[in-house]
Design an enzyme around this catalytic site. Sequence first.
Site, short mmCIF file in Angstrom:
data_model
loop_
_atom_site.label_atom_id
_atom_site.label_comp_id
_atom_site.label_asym_id
_atom_site.label_seq_id
_atom_site.Cartn_x
_atom_site.Cartn_y
_atom_site.Cartn_z
CG ASP A 138 -3.62 -2.83 0.99
OD1 ASP A 138 -2.87 -2.08 0.33
OD2 ASP A 138 -3.48 -3.02 2.22
CG ASP B 227 -5.20 0.91 3.15
OD1 ASP B 227 -5.94 1.80 3.60
OD2 ASP B 227 -4.05 0.70 3.58
CG MET C 181 -0.32 -11.41 3.28
SD MET C 181 -1.02 -11.72 1.63
CE MET C 181 -1.73 -13.37 1.83
CG HIS D 219 -0.78 1.81 6.27
ND1 HIS D 219 -0.17 1.36 5.13
CD2 HIS D 219 -0.40 3.11 6.40
CE1 HIS D 219 0.55 2.32 4.60
NE2 HIS D 219 0.42 3.39 5.34
#
Length: 328
Positions: free
Chosen positions: A15, A181, A28, A176
């Site tokens: 994730d 996750d 990212m 999140h």
Amino acid sequence: MAARNARPSLYISVDIEADGPIPGPYSMISFGASVAGRQDGASYTAADPEQHTFYRELRPISEEFVPEALAVSGLDRDRLVREGDDPAAAMDEFRTWVREVSAEAGAQPVMCGYPAPFDWTFLYWYLMRFGGDSPFGHSGCLDMKTLYATKARVPLRAAVKGRMPRALLSRRRHTHHALDDAVEQAELMSNLMLWTPPAPDPDADVDAERSPRITHLSWGRIEAEGLAPGKDFRLYPGGGRPWDWSEHGTRHEPGIQPQEVREFLDLGVTAVVLSRGMDERLGVVAQTLEVLRAAGVEVHVAETTAAVEVYNRLAATERVAGLFHSTC
């Protein structure tokens, strides 16, 4: 020539959290990974998703970011600029980790995600941009939405967690935080791999689950199939009811609250239509949109007349829900 046996696969749930929609212009900012399980032919062995994990928070690679995307992760971008891991070092450490857990399992690594395309896009781009090498190759990726859609024999847009059998879902919260996750999704992956869906019921009443169409709209009045006329409505597959704003604290400002749409996810909707009123004075809280998008649900926000048109069109083919306000 003798047939070559396929190598076992080691599924690694990944994730990612990002501050924008695509890598390169955006960054990212964190990613987590968890070993889900090993497949050898028809045999699948689930792993403890907390046993083998990886997590890094990364220094952004550009000055560009989308505030709404950044807010989803809850990470402080200024802190990441100062303290985040160097992306090249982090990707090198990740490659080493993937190869170590894969060698230990005697299997070929496969990244899996729910849904996978967004996470894979960032992960593969970062692996190639910072080091030029991917331990997953260029296509070692499995999308859990596609896996569920195939096994359940449903359209891909109907492959949402809210429509899956409860036994398939992890009991962990979707926070999140990338590692949380990834672990949650590792459990979902194993449950899906081990799941044998029941045979379809040929006598099931499909029409009973259809979203009711809106047959009339005017100022202060909405009419929908099977329901008494009213001013505001919440409609969903199988029915609807008057929309009481006080139930979840919705007001014109700041707008439609997240809790208003959470029950739709439990009904397995593929799309949600949010009307802003005839004069578009009703707002929509940003978190409301994030709740739906995080669940893979298509969202439409429009003035009420336009919203009704979109909703009625979707109701013919999809599990759609909507919130409709007939005045300002």
